[in-house]
Design a protein around this motif. Structure first.
Motif, short mmCIF file in Angstrom:
data_model
loop_
_atom_site.label_atom_id
_atom_site.label_comp_id
_atom_site.label_asym_id
_atom_site.label_seq_id
_atom_site.Cartn_x
_atom_site.Cartn_y
_atom_site.Cartn_z
N ASN A 122 38.28 6.48 -11.35
CA ASN A 122 37.51 5.82 -12.16
C ASN A 122 38.90 5.58 -14.03
O ASN A 122 39.79 6.69 -13.73
CB ASN A 122 36.70 6.98 -13.22
CG ASN A 122 35.46 7.34 -12.16
OD1 ASN A 122 34.17 5.83 -12.27
ND2 ASN A 122 35.84 7.57 -11.03
N HIS A 133 34.40 2.87 -19.64
CA HIS A 133 34.99 3.36 -18.77
C HIS A 133 33.93 1.94 -17.26
O HIS A 133 33.61 1.67 -17.01
CB HIS A 133 33.32 4.67 -18.12
CG HIS A 133 33.62 4.81 -16.78
ND1 HIS A 133 31.76 4.45 -15.75
CD2 HIS A 133 34.43 5.29 -15.96
CE1 HIS A 133 32.96 4.78 -15.01
NE2 HIS A 133 33.82 5.39 -15.05
N HIS A 154 25.98 -3.80 -13.43
CA HIS A 154 24.65 -3.53 -13.77
C HIS A 154 23.52 -4.08 -15.07
O HIS A 154 24.46 -4.60 -15.50
CB HIS A 154 25.13 -2.22 -13.19
CG HIS A 154 25.28 -0.79 -14.79
ND1 HIS A 154 24.25 -0.87 -15.87
CD2 HIS A 154 26.14 -0.52 -15.08
CE1 HIS A 154 25.19 -0.34 -16.83
NE2 HIS A 154 26.75 -0.61 -16.34
N SER A 159 23.35 2.15 -13.78
CA SER A 159 24.77 2.55 -13.69
C SER A 159 25.61 1.94 -12.69
O SER A 159 24.94 1.54 -11.44
CB SER A 159 24.60 3.86 -13.78
OG SER A 159 24.59 4.60 -12.63
N VAL A 160 26.80 2.12 -13.11
CA VAL A 160 27.48 2.08 -11.55
C VAL A 160 27.50 2.55 -10.22
O VAL A 160 28.07 2.40 -9.09
CB VAL A 160 29.28 2.26 -12.25
CG1 VAL A 160 29.86 1.15 -13.52
CG2 VAL A 160 29.71 3.81 -12.38
N SER A 186 30.65 0.56 -16.73
CA SER A 186 29.84 0.80 -17.22
C SER A 186 29.47 -0.05 -18.50
O SER A 186 30.43 -0.09 -19.74
CB SER A 186 29.31 2.22 -18.22
OG SER A 186 29.80 3.12 -17.09
N TYR A 190 26.00 3.21 -21.46
CA TYR A 190 25.12 3.48 -20.73
C TYR A 190 26.41 4.14 -19.93
O TYR A 190 27.44 4.25 -19.79
CB TYR A 190 24.90 2.14 -19.29
CG TYR A 190 24.07 0.78 -20.00
CD1 TYR A 190 23.91 0.36 -20.87
CD2 TYR A 190 22.44 1.40 -18.96
CE1 TYR A 190 23.37 -0.45 -21.26
CE2 TYR A 190 22.13 0.45 -19.30
CZ TYR A 190 21.73 -0.27 -20.17
OH TYR A 190 21.10 -1.28 -20.92
N GLY A 191 26.12 5.04 -18.90
CA GLY A 191 26.91 6.13 -18.52
C GLY A 191 28.36 6.31 -19.26
O GLY A 191 27.70 7.35 -20.13
N TRP A 192 29.07 6.40 -18.70
CA TRP A 192 30.44 7.13 -18.74
C TRP A 192 30.85 6.45 -20.00
O TRP A 192 31.60 6.45 -20.98
CB TRP A 192 31.29 7.18 -18.58
CG TRP A 192 30.84 8.75 -17.59
CD1 TRP A 192 31.52 10.03 -18.47
CD2 TRP A 192 30.57 9.24 -16.20
NE1 TRP A 192 31.07 10.68 -17.59
CE2 TRP A 192 30.04 10.64 -16.31
CE3 TRP A 192 29.43 8.25 -15.93
CZ2 TRP A 192 29.83 11.33 -15.41
CZ3 TRP A 192 29.14 9.35 -14.96
CH2 TRP A 192 28.81 10.16 -14.27
N SER A 193 30.69 4.29 -20.69
CA SER A 193 30.89 3.93 -21.87
C SER A 193 30.44 4.23 -22.76
O SER A 193 28.60 4.81 -23.38
CB SER A 193 30.81 2.86 -21.77
OG SER A 193 31.34 2.44 -20.91
#
Ligand SMILES: *[C@@H]1O[C@H](CO)[C@@H](O)[C@H](O)[C@H]1NC(C)=O
Length: 334
Positions: A122, A133, A154, A159-160, A186, A190-193
Protein backbone atom coordinates in the motif's frame (compact mmCIF):
# COMPACT_ATOMS: atom_id res chain seq x y z
CA UNK A 1 -49.27 -12.77 -43.17
CA UNK A 2 -48.39 -9.98 -45.62
CA UNK A 3 -50.70 -7.62 -43.84
CA UNK A 4 -48.81 -8.00 -40.62
CA UNK A 5 -45.32 -8.16 -42.10
CA UNK A 6 -45.53 -5.12 -44.33
CA UNK A 7 -46.14 -2.47 -41.67
CA UNK A 8 -43.46 -4.13 -39.59
CA UNK A 9 -40.93 -4.00 -42.44
CA UNK A 10 -41.87 -0.36 -43.14
CA UNK A 11 -41.48 0.59 -39.50
CA UNK A 12 -38.10 -1.15 -39.34
CA UNK A 13 -37.03 0.64 -42.54
CA UNK A 14 -38.19 3.98 -41.21
CA UNK A 15 -36.48 3.35 -37.90
CA UNK A 16 -33.25 2.53 -39.73
CA UNK A 17 -33.34 5.74 -41.78
CA UNK A 18 -34.22 7.77 -38.69
CA UNK A 19 -31.42 6.19 -36.71
CA UNK A 20 -28.86 6.85 -39.43
CA UNK A 21 -29.94 10.51 -39.51
CA UNK A 22 -29.94 10.77 -35.75
CA UNK A 23 -26.52 9.17 -35.64
CA UNK A 24 -25.23 12.16 -37.62
CA UNK A 25 -27.10 14.48 -35.25
CA UNK A 26 -25.44 12.72 -32.31
CA UNK A 27 -22.02 13.51 -33.69
CA UNK A 28 -22.92 17.18 -34.03
CA UNK A 29 -24.67 17.34 -30.64
CA UNK A 30 -22.14 15.45 -28.54
CA UNK A 31 -19.25 17.48 -27.19
CA UNK A 32 -15.93 15.77 -27.94
CA UNK A 33 -14.77 15.70 -24.34
CA UNK A 34 -16.26 16.32 -20.89
CA UNK A 35 -14.89 19.53 -19.40
CA UNK A 36 -12.09 19.01 -16.90
CA UNK A 37 -12.50 21.22 -13.83
CA UNK A 38 -10.19 24.24 -13.62
CA UNK A 39 -9.40 23.55 -9.95
CA UNK A 40 -5.98 21.89 -9.63
CA UNK A 41 -5.81 21.72 -5.85
CA UNK A 42 -8.66 19.99 -3.99
CA UNK A 43 -7.10 20.36 -0.56
CA UNK A 44 -8.20 22.91 2.04
CA UNK A 45 -7.70 26.53 0.92
CA UNK A 46 -5.62 27.11 4.06
CA UNK A 47 -3.14 24.39 3.00
CA UNK A 48 -0.58 25.84 0.59
CA UNK A 49 1.82 22.87 0.39
CA UNK A 50 2.48 21.54 -3.10
CA UNK A 51 2.14 17.96 -4.33
CA UNK A 52 5.75 16.90 -4.87
CA UNK A 53 6.47 13.51 -6.42
CA UNK A 54 6.96 11.48 -3.24
CA UNK A 55 5.41 7.99 -3.10
CA UNK A 56 5.36 6.63 0.41
CA UNK A 57 4.92 2.96 1.36
CA UNK A 58 2.49 2.49 4.21
CA UNK A 59 0.89 -0.12 6.45
CA UNK A 60 -2.86 0.31 6.81
CA UNK A 61 -3.85 0.32 10.45
CA UNK A 62 -6.96 1.14 12.46
CA UNK A 63 -6.38 2.18 16.06
CA UNK A 64 -7.58 0.13 19.02
CA UNK A 65 -9.56 3.18 20.14
CA UNK A 66 -11.51 3.11 16.86
CA UNK A 67 -12.24 -0.62 17.22
CA UNK A 68 -13.32 -0.13 20.86
CA UNK A 69 -15.64 2.66 19.77
CA UNK A 70 -17.08 0.36 17.06
CA UNK A 71 -17.76 -2.39 19.62
CA UNK A 72 -19.57 -0.04 21.97
CA UNK A 73 -21.73 1.24 19.10
CA UNK A 74 -22.53 -2.31 17.97
CA UNK A 75 -23.51 -3.24 21.52
CA UNK A 76 -25.89 -0.26 21.58
CA UNK A 77 -27.62 -1.55 18.40
CA UNK A 78 -31.30 -0.56 18.27
CA UNK A 79 -33.49 -3.26 16.72
CA UNK A 80 -35.75 -2.06 13.90
CA UNK A 81 -38.74 -4.40 13.81
CA UNK A 82 -39.51 -5.54 10.26
CA UNK A 83 -43.07 -5.52 8.91
CA UNK A 84 -44.63 -8.97 9.34
CA UNK A 85 -43.82 -11.38 6.53
CA UNK A 86 -41.54 -8.91 4.81
CA UNK A 87 -38.12 -9.69 3.40
CA UNK A 88 -35.93 -6.92 2.12
CA UNK A 89 -38.55 -5.09 0.04
CA UNK A 90 -38.80 -2.24 2.56
CA UNK A 91 -35.05 -1.98 2.97
CA UNK A 92 -32.64 -3.94 5.14
CA UNK A 93 -34.51 -6.47 7.29
CA UNK A 94 -34.18 -5.94 11.07
CA UNK A 95 -34.20 -9.63 11.97
CA UNK A 96 -31.32 -10.27 9.61
CA UNK A 97 -29.49 -7.21 10.96
CA UNK A 98 -29.72 -8.68 14.46
CA UNK A 99 -27.84 -11.78 13.26
CA UNK A 100 -25.36 -9.66 11.37
CA UNK A 101 -24.54 -7.46 14.36
CA UNK A 102 -24.08 -10.56 16.51
CA UNK A 103 -21.65 -11.97 13.94
CA UNK A 104 -19.83 -8.63 13.70
CA UNK A 105 -19.43 -8.42 17.48
CA UNK A 106 -18.59 -12.05 18.27
CA UNK A 107 -17.07 -13.70 15.23
CA UNK A 108 -15.64 -11.06 12.94
CA UNK A 109 -12.03 -10.06 13.54
CA UNK A 110 -10.98 -6.85 11.80
CA UNK A 111 -7.26 -7.51 12.40
CA UNK A 112 -7.38 -10.63 10.19
CA UNK A 113 -8.71 -8.56 7.30
CA UNK A 114 -6.35 -5.70 8.04
CA UNK A 115 -3.49 -8.20 7.65
CA UNK A 116 -5.04 -9.40 4.39
CA UNK A 117 -5.12 -5.80 3.11
CA UNK A 118 -1.51 -5.37 4.18
CA UNK A 119 -0.44 -8.51 2.32
CA UNK A 120 -0.60 -6.15 -0.69
CA UNK A 121 1.86 -3.22 -0.90
CA UNK A 122 0.00 0.00 0.00
CA UNK A 123 1.16 3.51 -0.80
CA UNK A 124 0.26 7.16 -0.43
CA UNK A 125 1.09 10.01 -2.77
CA UNK A 126 -0.18 13.58 -3.01
CA UNK A 127 -1.98 14.59 -6.21
CA UNK A 128 -3.86 17.85 -6.78
CA UNK A 129 -3.67 18.59 -3.04
CA UNK A 130 -5.13 15.21 -1.97
CA UNK A 131 -3.47 12.32 -0.18
CA UNK A 132 -4.25 9.43 -2.53
CA UNK A 133 -4.04 5.80 -1.37
CA UNK A 134 -3.31 2.98 -3.81
CA UNK A 135 -2.15 -0.60 -3.99
CA UNK A 136 0.61 -1.33 -6.46
CA UNK A 137 1.54 -4.87 -7.35
CA UNK A 138 4.20 -6.09 -9.69
CA UNK A 139 4.39 -9.73 -10.73
CA UNK A 140 7.42 -11.23 -9.02
CA UNK A 141 6.95 -14.84 -9.98
CA UNK A 142 9.19 -16.47 -12.53
CA UNK A 143 7.91 -17.11 -16.02
CA UNK A 144 6.88 -13.53 -16.74
CA UNK A 145 7.66 -12.62 -20.35
CA UNK A 146 5.47 -9.57 -20.71
CA UNK A 147 4.29 -7.11 -18.05
CA UNK A 148 1.22 -5.01 -18.78
CA UNK A 149 0.22 -2.04 -16.60
CA UNK A 150 -3.42 -2.09 -15.48
CA UNK A 151 -5.35 0.55 -13.53
CA UNK A 152 -8.32 -1.06 -11.74
CA UNK A 153 -11.07 1.19 -10.43
CA UNK A 154 -13.75 0.45 -7.85
CA UNK A 155 -17.07 2.27 -7.45
CA UNK A 156 -19.86 2.78 -4.92
CA UNK A 157 -20.51 1.11 -2.50
CA UNK A 158 -17.03 -0.31 -2.76
CA UNK A 159 -13.34 -0.04 -2.12
CA UNK A 160 -10.04 -1.56 -3.23
CA UNK A 161 -10.88 -4.44 -0.91
CA UNK A 162 -13.15 -5.77 -3.67
CA UNK A 163 -10.03 -6.76 -5.59
CA UNK A 164 -8.25 -8.89 -3.00
CA UNK A 165 -9.12 -12.16 -4.76
CA UNK A 166 -8.66 -10.76 -8.26
CA UNK A 167 -5.25 -9.13 -7.83
CA UNK A 168 -3.23 -12.36 -7.36
CA UNK A 169 -4.86 -13.78 -10.50
CA UNK A 170 -3.80 -10.72 -12.48
CA UNK A 171 -0.22 -10.70 -11.25
CA UNK A 172 0.31 -14.42 -11.91
CA UNK A 173 1.61 -15.01 -15.46
CA UNK A 174 -0.62 -16.96 -17.84
CA UNK A 175 0.66 -19.74 -20.09
CA UNK A 176 2.10 -17.16 -22.51
CA UNK A 177 4.00 -15.46 -19.69
CA UNK A 178 1.77 -12.40 -19.64
CA UNK A 179 1.07 -10.76 -16.26
CA UNK A 180 -0.33 -7.44 -15.10
CA UNK A 181 1.31 -4.75 -13.00
CA UNK A 182 -1.75 -3.69 -11.04
CA UNK A 183 -2.47 -0.21 -9.68
CA UNK A 184 -5.65 -0.06 -7.57
CA UNK A 185 -6.31 3.41 -6.13
CA UNK A 186 -9.01 4.42 -3.62
CA UNK A 187 -11.27 7.10 -5.12
CA UNK A 188 -10.80 10.33 -3.07
CA UNK A 189 -13.30 10.15 -0.18
CA UNK A 190 -13.30 6.31 -0.20
CA UNK A 191 -11.17 3.99 1.91
CA UNK A 192 -7.85 5.61 2.75
CA UNK A 193 -7.87 8.38 0.13
CA UNK A 194 -8.52 11.88 1.40
CA UNK A 195 -11.81 13.53 0.34
CA UNK A 196 -11.82 16.78 -1.64
CA UNK A 197 -12.22 19.87 0.51
CA UNK A 198 -13.36 22.09 -2.33
CA UNK A 199 -16.53 22.02 -4.43
CA UNK A 200 -16.71 20.34 -7.82
CA UNK A 201 -14.60 17.19 -7.46
CA UNK A 202 -16.16 15.20 -10.32
CA UNK A 203 -15.51 11.92 -12.11
CA UNK A 204 -13.54 13.98 -14.64
CA UNK A 205 -11.37 15.46 -11.86
CA UNK A 206 -10.80 11.95 -10.52
CA UNK A 207 -9.88 10.72 -14.01
CA UNK A 208 -7.17 13.39 -14.21
CA UNK A 209 -5.88 12.53 -10.71
CA UNK A 210 -5.59 8.83 -11.58
CA UNK A 211 -3.89 9.51 -14.90
CA UNK A 212 -1.35 11.65 -13.02
CA UNK A 213 -0.88 8.73 -10.62
CA UNK A 214 -0.09 6.35 -13.49
CA UNK A 215 2.36 8.81 -15.04
CA UNK A 216 4.01 9.36 -11.65
CA UNK A 217 4.51 5.59 -11.37
CA UNK A 218 6.25 5.63 -14.75
CA UNK A 219 3.40 4.27 -16.90
CA UNK A 220 3.03 6.37 -20.05
CA UNK A 221 0.49 3.85 -21.38
CA UNK A 222 -1.78 1.47 -19.53
CA UNK A 223 -4.95 -0.63 -19.58
CA UNK A 224 -8.01 0.28 -17.49
CA UNK A 225 -10.70 -1.82 -15.84
CA UNK A 226 -13.64 -0.19 -14.04
CA UNK A 227 -17.16 -0.73 -12.70
CA UNK A 228 -19.73 1.73 -11.36
CA UNK A 229 -17.91 5.05 -10.69
CA UNK A 230 -14.79 3.24 -11.87
CA UNK A 231 -16.55 2.76 -15.23
CA UNK A 232 -17.37 6.48 -15.47
CA UNK A 233 -13.85 7.51 -14.46
CA UNK A 234 -12.23 4.98 -16.81
CA UNK A 235 -14.42 6.13 -19.67
CA UNK A 236 -13.37 9.75 -19.13
CA UNK A 237 -9.68 8.75 -19.12
CA UNK A 238 -10.18 7.13 -22.53
CA UNK A 239 -11.70 10.35 -23.89
CA UNK A 240 -9.37 12.84 -22.18
CA UNK A 241 -6.09 10.99 -22.47
CA UNK A 242 -6.54 8.56 -25.39
CA UNK A 243 -2.80 8.53 -26.11
CA UNK A 244 -2.32 6.82 -22.74
CA UNK A 245 -4.95 4.12 -23.01
CA UNK A 246 -3.97 0.70 -24.36
CA UNK A 247 -7.46 -0.67 -23.71
CA UNK A 248 -10.53 -0.24 -21.52
CA UNK A 249 -12.60 -3.02 -19.98
CA UNK A 250 -15.75 -2.27 -18.02
CA UNK A 251 -18.38 -4.26 -16.18
CA UNK A 252 -20.79 -1.31 -16.43
CA UNK A 253 -20.95 -0.05 -20.02
CA UNK A 254 -23.20 2.96 -20.50
CA UNK A 255 -24.98 4.48 -23.46
CA UNK A 256 -25.14 8.27 -23.10
CA UNK A 257 -28.83 9.01 -22.81
CA UNK A 258 -28.68 12.55 -24.15
CA UNK A 259 -27.98 11.18 -27.63
CA UNK A 260 -31.06 11.64 -29.87
CA UNK A 261 -30.47 8.25 -31.51
CA UNK A 262 -30.57 6.44 -28.19
CA UNK A 263 -33.87 8.06 -27.22
CA UNK A 264 -35.48 7.15 -30.55
CA UNK A 265 -34.03 3.64 -30.39
CA UNK A 266 -35.60 3.17 -26.97
CA UNK A 267 -39.02 4.43 -28.10
CA UNK A 268 -39.01 2.44 -31.34
CA UNK A 269 -37.66 -0.63 -29.55
CA UNK A 270 -40.58 -0.66 -27.15
CA UNK A 271 -43.03 -1.09 -30.07
CA UNK A 272 -41.03 -3.49 -32.21
CA UNK A 273 -40.51 -7.13 -31.29
CA UNK A 274 -37.13 -8.00 -29.78
CA UNK A 275 -34.53 -9.02 -32.32
CA UNK A 276 -35.04 -6.04 -34.67
CA UNK A 277 -33.46 -3.04 -32.96
CA UNK A 278 -32.22 -4.98 -29.97
CA UNK A 279 -31.05 -8.55 -29.58
CA UNK A 280 -33.51 -10.82 -27.75
CA UNK A 281 -31.32 -10.74 -24.65
CA UNK A 282 -30.90 -6.95 -24.62
CA UNK A 283 -34.62 -6.52 -25.32
CA UNK A 284 -35.51 -8.61 -22.28
CA UNK A 285 -33.24 -6.44 -20.12
CA UNK A 286 -34.64 -3.18 -21.50
CA UNK A 287 -38.39 -3.69 -21.99
CA UNK A 288 -41.13 -3.13 -20.86
CA UNK A 289 -39.29 0.14 -20.49
CA UNK A 290 -41.37 1.80 -17.76
CA UNK A 291 -41.33 -1.35 -15.68
CA UNK A 292 -37.53 -1.51 -15.90
CA UNK A 293 -37.27 2.22 -15.26
CA UNK A 294 -39.40 1.95 -12.13
CA UNK A 295 -37.12 -0.91 -10.93
CA UNK A 296 -34.15 1.42 -11.35
CA UNK A 297 -35.91 4.26 -9.51
CA UNK A 298 -36.84 1.91 -6.66
CA UNK A 299 -33.22 0.79 -6.33
CA UNK A 300 -31.58 4.21 -6.54
CA UNK A 301 -33.02 6.31 -3.70
CA UNK A 302 -29.53 6.41 -2.20
CA UNK A 303 -28.22 8.05 -5.35
CA UNK A 304 -30.65 10.93 -5.16
CA UNK A 305 -29.79 11.86 -1.58
CA UNK A 306 -26.05 11.38 -2.16
CA UNK A 307 -26.19 13.53 -5.27
CA UNK A 308 -28.19 16.33 -3.65
CA UNK A 309 -27.66 16.39 0.16
CA UNK A 310 -24.62 14.22 0.87
CA UNK A 311 -23.75 15.92 4.15
CA UNK A 312 -27.18 15.18 5.65
CA UNK A 313 -26.96 11.43 5.08
CA UNK A 314 -23.25 11.67 5.92
CA UNK A 315 -24.03 12.56 9.54
CA UNK A 316 -26.25 9.51 9.95
CA UNK A 317 -23.82 7.12 8.27
CA UNK A 318 -20.62 8.24 9.94
CA UNK A 319 -22.26 8.21 13.37
CA UNK A 320 -23.74 4.70 13.11
CA UNK A 321 -21.87 1.61 11.90
CA UNK A 322 -25.10 -0.42 11.88
CA UNK A 323 -26.81 2.29 9.84
CA UNK A 324 -23.91 2.31 7.40
CA UNK A 325 -24.00 -1.49 7.14
CA UNK A 326 -27.76 -1.41 6.39
CA UNK A 327 -27.26 1.35 3.82
CA UNK A 328 -24.52 -0.53 1.97
CA UNK A 329 -25.68 -4.14 2.40
CA UNK A 330 -29.18 -3.30 1.19
CA UNK A 331 -27.60 -3.15 -2.25
CA UNK A 332 -26.60 -6.80 -1.95
CA UNK A 333 -30.01 -7.95 -0.67
CA UNK A 334 -32.98 -9.17 -2.69
C1 LIG B 1 -3.95 -2.86 20.17
O1 LIG B 1 -3.81 -3.44 21.45
C2 LIG B 1 -2.99 -4.62 21.48
C3 LIG B 1 -3.08 -5.20 22.91
O2 LIG B 1 -2.83 -4.24 23.88
C4 LIG B 1 -1.57 -4.25 21.08
O3 LIG B 1 -0.75 -5.41 21.08
C5 LIG B 1 -1.61 -3.65 19.68
O4 LIG B 1 -0.33 -3.21 19.30
C6 LIG B 1 -2.59 -2.49 19.60
N1 LIG B 1 -2.73 -2.12 18.21
C7 LIG B 1 -2.66 -0.86 17.78
C8 LIG B 1 -2.82 -0.67 16.30
O5 LIG B 1 -2.49 0.10 18.51
Amino acid sequence: MCNTLLPLACTACLAFVLLAGLGCLDNLAAPDKPALPATLNWGASSDSSSDGEAVEATRLSVSNATLDDLRSRLKAFKFVEPVENSGFEYGFNGAFMKQLVSHWLNKYNWRVWEDRLNSFPNYFTRIEGLKVHFMHLKPSKKGVKKRVPLLILHGWPGSVFEFYKLIPLLTTPDTDGLAFEVVAPSIPGYGWSEAAKKRGFSAAACARVFDKLMVRLGYRQYYIQGGDWGAGIGHIITREFPERVLGFHTNMPMQPFRQPSVIVQMIAGSFLPDGILFSKKDGQKTFPYFEKLSDIIRESGYMHIQATRPDTIGHALSDSPVGLAAYILEKFSV
